[in-house]
Design an enzyme around this catalytic site. Sequence first.
Site, PDB file in Angstrom:
ATOM      1  CE  LYS A  44      -1.547   1.704   3.929  1.00 55.90           C
ATOM      2  NZ  LYS A  44      -1.503   2.852   4.523  1.00 55.90           N
ATOM      3  CG  ASN A  45       2.605   2.774   3.359  1.00 57.82           C
ATOM      4  OD1 ASN A  45       1.260   3.157   3.387  1.00 57.82           O
ATOM      5  ND2 ASN A  45       2.931   2.427   4.625  1.00 57.82           N
ATOM      6  NE  ARG A 114       1.095  13.766   8.175  1.00 61.47           N
ATOM      7  CZ  ARG A 114       2.354  13.173   7.845  1.00 61.47           C
ATOM      8  NH1 ARG A 114       2.541  11.854   7.478  1.00 61.47           N
ATOM      9  NH2 ARG A 114       3.322  14.007   8.144  1.00 61.47           N
ATOM     10  CB  CYS A 134      -3.482  19.974   4.226  1.00 62.98           C
ATOM     11  SG  CYS A 134      -3.093  18.391   4.902  1.00 62.98           S
ATOM     12  NE  ARG A 139      -8.561  22.048  13.379  1.00 60.35           N
ATOM     13  CZ  ARG A 139      -9.591  21.527  13.453  1.00 60.35           C
ATOM     14  NH1 ARG A 139      -9.710  20.437  13.883  1.00 60.35           N
ATOM     15  NH2 ARG A 139     -10.781  22.284  13.239  1.00 60.35           N
ATOM     16  N   PRO A 143       4.179  17.713  11.626  1.00 60.40           N
ATOM     17  CG  PRO A 143       2.435  16.075  12.436  1.00 60.40           C
ATOM     18  CD  PRO A 143       2.877  17.386  12.100  1.00 60.40           C
ATOM     19  CG  LEU A 146      11.557  16.622   9.124  1.00 62.09           C
ATOM     20  CD1 LEU A 146      11.579  15.367   9.478  1.00 62.09           C
ATOM     21  CD2 LEU A 146      12.929  17.432   9.426  1.00 62.09           C
TER      22      LEU A 146
HETATM   23  C1  UD1 Z   1       5.172   6.243   6.610  1.00 68.04           C
HETATM   24  C2  UD1 Z   1       3.999   5.359   6.383  1.00 68.04           C
HETATM   25  C3  UD1 Z   1       3.411   4.608   7.484  1.00 68.04           C
HETATM   26  C4  UD1 Z   1       4.740   4.413   8.573  1.00 68.04           C
HETATM   27  C5  UD1 Z   1       5.652   5.347   8.581  1.00 68.04           C
HETATM   28  C6  UD1 Z   1       6.739   5.098   9.460  1.00 68.04           C
HETATM   29  C7  UD1 Z   1       2.870   5.840   4.119  1.00 68.04           C
HETATM   30  C8  UD1 Z   1       1.833   6.436   3.398  1.00 68.04           C
HETATM   31  N1  UD1 Z   1       2.886   5.884   5.525  1.00 68.04           N
HETATM   32  O1  UD1 Z   1       4.184   7.417   7.245  1.00 68.04           O
HETATM   33  O2  UD1 Z   1       2.809   3.718   7.267  1.00 68.04           O
HETATM   34  O3  UD1 Z   1       4.090   4.057   9.746  1.00 68.04           O
HETATM   35  O4  UD1 Z   1       5.984   5.816   7.379  1.00 68.04           O
HETATM   36  O5  UD1 Z   1       7.465   4.008   8.861  1.00 68.04           O
HETATM   37  O6  UD1 Z   1       3.885   5.818   3.544  1.00 68.04           O
HETATM   38  N2  UD1 Z   1       7.787  13.709  11.375  1.00 68.04           N
HETATM   39  C9  UD1 Z   1       7.831  14.958  11.855  1.00 68.04           C
HETATM   40  N3  UD1 Z   1       7.820  15.869  10.948  1.00 68.04           N
HETATM   41  C10 UD1 Z   1       7.947  15.746   9.508  1.00 68.04           C
HETATM   42  C11 UD1 Z   1       7.720  14.228   9.207  1.00 68.04           C
HETATM   43  C12 UD1 Z   1       7.359  13.388  10.038  1.00 68.04           C
HETATM   44  O7  UD1 Z   1       7.691  15.260  12.922  1.00 68.04           O
HETATM   45  O8  UD1 Z   1       8.183  16.448   8.770  1.00 68.04           O
HETATM   46  C13 UD1 Z   1       7.368  12.585  12.307  1.00 68.04           C
HETATM   47  C14 UD1 Z   1       5.808  12.108  12.458  1.00 68.04           C
HETATM   48  O9  UD1 Z   1       5.111  12.792  13.065  1.00 68.04           O
HETATM   49  C15 UD1 Z   1       6.393  10.919  12.963  1.00 68.04           C
HETATM   50  C16 UD1 Z   1       7.543  10.369  12.461  1.00 68.04           C
HETATM   51  O10 UD1 Z   1       8.420  11.490  12.216  1.00 68.04           O
HETATM   52  O11 UD1 Z   1       6.169  11.000  14.371  1.00 68.04           O
HETATM   53  C17 UD1 Z   1       7.682   9.272  11.572  1.00 68.04           C
HETATM   54  O12 UD1 Z   1       6.799   9.773  10.368  1.00 68.04           O
HETATM   55  P1  UD1 Z   1       7.156   9.437   8.853  1.00 68.04           P
HETATM   56  O13 UD1 Z   1       8.586   8.647   8.561  1.00 68.04           O
HETATM   57  O14 UD1 Z   1       7.221  10.761   7.981  1.00 68.04           O
HETATM   58  O15 UD1 Z   1       6.011   8.840   8.381  1.00 68.04           O
HETATM   59  P2  UD1 Z   1       4.955   8.971   7.096  1.00 68.04           P
HETATM   60  O16 UD1 Z   1       5.927   9.239   5.938  1.00 68.04           O
HETATM   61  O17 UD1 Z   1       3.904   9.739   7.740  1.00 68.04           O
END
Ligand code: UD1
Length: 470
Positions: A44-45, A114, A134, A139, A143, A146
């Site tokens: 899926k991802n 998201r 978004c 809010r 996240p 980065l």
């Molecule tokens: C992706 C996956 C999700 C998986 C996650 C970690 C998809 C659609 N989803 O989510 O299933 O659980 O990777 O393996 O691919 N963060 C920040 N700032 C940012 C970006 C991230 O603080 O700019 C934090 C997030 O809040 C979270 C952590 O980093 O606590 C990990 O996030 P991230 O690795 O970015 O996960 P996703 O890409 O959202």
Amino acid sequence: MEDKPIVTSNSVNQPTASPEAEEAVLEIWGQQPLSGHVSISGAKNSALVVLAGTVLSSQPCRLRNIPNLMDIDRMAQVLSALGIKVSRNGSTLDVDPSDISHTRAPYDLVSRLRASFFIIGPLLARMGVARIPCRVVVRSGAPVELHVRGLQAMGADVHIDHGTVHASVPGPRGRLQGAKIHLDYPSVGATETLMMAATLADGETILENAAQEPEVADLANFCRALGARIRGVGTKTMTIAGVPSLHGTDYGIIPDRIEAGTFLAAGVITRSEISLSPIIPEHLSAVVAKLQEMGSQVIAESPNRLRLVPGHDIQATDIQTLPHPGFPTDMQAQFMALLTLANGSSMITETVFENRLRHVAELNRMGANVRLNGNCALVQGVPMLSGAPVQGTDLRAAAALVVAGLGAHGKTTLQGLQHLDRGYERLEHKLIQLGAQIRRTTVNSQDLPDRPDVLESAAAPATPSFLPQG
Ligand code: UD1
């Protein structure tokens, strides 16, 4: 079969209940032995982000092994709203991004997915402008910072105004500039956004502390198939040399390691020998190592097929979720379900997401003994779980409750299927083929118990608007 344009939400995996009175649930009669083989769908991802990545290409792309899921439909609808033609034929998607007529993603779709934010990178790189309404981003604040900081380092002007992220590249050519970017955290999404953006930038981009998840490597391989120049795929440092344009391709995505891990968990909790394919064994290393510590054997029957030989008992173990190659956060809930029945006590520490322990209250309703302390869960093994009405509060929590239900005595009724259906293709059908007693039905919502404990769970998110994505 005729190609079907994707314009509205697909009916596959959709709850069939009418919204007022009826709710779709899964009824699971536990402790039935499983046997046989299960086919693993495409990841899926990977599918989500590769779909977003098609925006980079000036020519049609064919994507294979794409699971039929609500999240994928939503991403396809985001592309359609940009003027991109998307049609599905089985697990193949044909995407024609030759002409992009809009650069604004629709609010209602983005707020429900998201991952659709990840479109910002390719859209900005190809069109020089992207607007992503978004509510979730505004809010929760943190996240996506980065993603945003990296795009700014590449010369983009990014600001948030009235709930919309406006991104544009100043100058007549509208081209991003290559940059050296060090990510404070190896975010999967930020790595993907910036890698995609860099493929069409002027000059070279170096991404340090990049995420090494298999889905990131899959996206990089897709971009390479489009003609992108990327080195260091699967490592912490990726170097992307921008090219003027990218061409079409025919690309098959990797199997879903999280779906595979969830079926392994189903086999362990029912003490059942099952086999799975296709899989890529290295993608499951951390999960398989934990299963071995817990007393099960996982045997490679062929390069893309595993057989689970479960142990008689489940041994307690500690788990800490980490970025790849560490133990995946997307398997934490399912492994907690297993450890509720272990001999002894286990500590599970969730380090990746803040709000990923909401299944604890539900597992405890089934007779588990799990105590929460911040981002740690102390799981004291019990001899038996009992079926109960439970609520899946996010994708992996719902999957964990299916696993728990398969191992429990009696009937479990799982609500919250909208989460499960986001990420598992034909889950109950695959389980039925293995011998599980499980059915999807609808019940009158008034007959379901009030669940204030779900809302007031000790693990309620610090930032309630940030829905975890599984
Ligand atoms: C992706 C996956 C999700 C998986 C996650 C970690 C998809 C659609 N989803 O989510 O299933 O659980 O990777 O393996 O691919 N963060 C920040 N700032 C940012 C970006 C991230 O603080 O700019 C934090 C997030 O809040 C979270 C952590 O980093 O606590 C990990 O996030 P991230 O690795 O970015 O996960 P996703 O890409 O959202």
